[in-house]
Design a protein around this motif. Structure first.
Motif, mmCIF file in Angstrom:
data_model
loop_
_atom_site.group_PDB
_atom_site.id
_atom_site.type_symbol
_atom_site.label_atom_id
_atom_site.label_comp_id
_atom_site.label_asym_id
_atom_site.label_seq_id
_atom_site.Cartn_x
_atom_site.Cartn_y
_atom_site.Cartn_z
ATOM 1 N N LYS A 34 0.837 -1.189 0.000
ATOM 2 C CA LYS A 34 0.000 0.000 0.000
ATOM 3 C C LYS A 34 0.878 1.247 0.000
ATOM 4 O O LYS A 34 1.977 1.249 0.571
ATOM 5 N N PRO A 35 0.399 2.323 -0.638
ATOM 6 C CA PRO A 35 1.241 3.508 -0.839
ATOM 7 C C PRO A 35 1.813 4.078 0.453
ATOM 8 O O PRO A 35 2.969 4.522 0.475
ATOM 9 N N SER A 36 1.029 4.047 1.541
ATOM 10 C CA SER A 36 1.548 4.621 2.792
ATOM 11 C C SER A 36 2.762 3.839 3.289
ATOM 12 O O SER A 36 3.672 4.419 3.897
ATOM 13 N N VAL A 37 2.800 2.542 3.027
ATOM 14 C CA VAL A 37 3.937 1.716 3.453
ATOM 15 C C VAL A 37 5.145 1.959 2.540
ATOM 16 O O VAL A 37 6.286 2.043 3.007
ATOM 17 N N VAL A 38 4.879 2.106 1.236
ATOM 18 C CA VAL A 38 5.956 2.436 0.291
ATOM 19 C C VAL A 38 6.609 3.764 0.692
ATOM 20 O O VAL A 38 7.835 3.889 0.750
ATOM 21 N N ALA A 39 5.764 4.751 1.017
ATOM 22 C CA ALA A 39 6.267 6.069 1.411
ATOM 23 C C ALA A 39 7.028 5.983 2.733
ATOM 24 O O ALA A 39 8.105 6.583 2.880
#
Ligand code: SAH
Length: 189
Positions: A34-39
């Protein structure tokens, strides 16, 4: 994060969910994080003790998947080496990334548990699959001032995000929040 269009990395049937903060299937039983984890993981790399204001040097990603995180890292690092053990996903990532023409992303097919010694030492190593322990090769391939960010599972299978910093004095190890990644597996798939 705004620079990389996430809908390009998922099946067209899932494109309408591409901008939600969820992991999505990418085939072969794997998921795009998920994008928040990538960020979150990218930010942790940028906070490495040796990170320069101008961005990271060479970065190794274990678990290319669809290539999304490699594309995000290409904006932050001089060179990105990303290794995947499943040929189908390695090829899918290659196809997804081709139109973006990211000259600093190098996709590799192999067992990431061995790292990628030819690119070492790394300013950052980012692991997108959770194992029971950190393979020694990763810490060995980290440069002084470099940082490893990886999910690690405990005996009960509960994963936490862990950070290893390499300093001139040795390694420091920090355990952060609980996370949920696909399993790290050895050998080619
Ligand atoms: N960063 C990816 C996340 C993919 S999921 C993305 O942006 O899409 C994690 C990936 O790690 C899976 O594709 C899985 O096949 C891969 N993987 C698991 N163990 C591995 C290993 N030992 N070496 C390389 N890749 C591995």
């Amino acid at each position: 994060m705004r620079a990389v269009e996430r809908h390009r990395f998922v099946d067209s049937a899932l494109a309408n969910q591409a901008y939600e903060d969820t992991s999505l299937p990418i085939g072969l039983g794997q998921t795009i994080s998920k994008p928040s984890v990538v960020a979150r993981m990218a930010e942790l790399l940028l906070d490495a003790p040796g990170a320069r204001a101008g961005g990271l040097g060479r970065v190794l990603e274990i678990g290319t998947g669809c290539g999304y995180q490699a594309a995000v890292l290409s904006c932050l690092a001089q060179e990105v080496y990303s290794i995947e053990r499943l040929r189908g996903l390695h090829e899918r990532a290659r196809a997804n990334l081709r139109p973006l023409r990211l000259a600093n992303v190098h996709l590799l097919l192999g067992d990431g548990m061995l790292g990628f010694p030819a690119g070492a030492p790394y300013a950052g190593i980012l692991v997108a699959a959770g194992g029971a322990a950190l393979p020694p090769a990763w810490c060995e391939q980290l440069g002084v001032g470099g940082r490893l960010v990886a999910p690690v599972a405990d005996a009960a299978g509960v994963q936490s995000l862990q950070v290893v910093d390499r300093t001139a004095q040795g390694f420091t190890h920090t355990v952060l929040e609980a996370v949920h990644f696909v399993p790290l597996k050895s050998g080619l798939g």
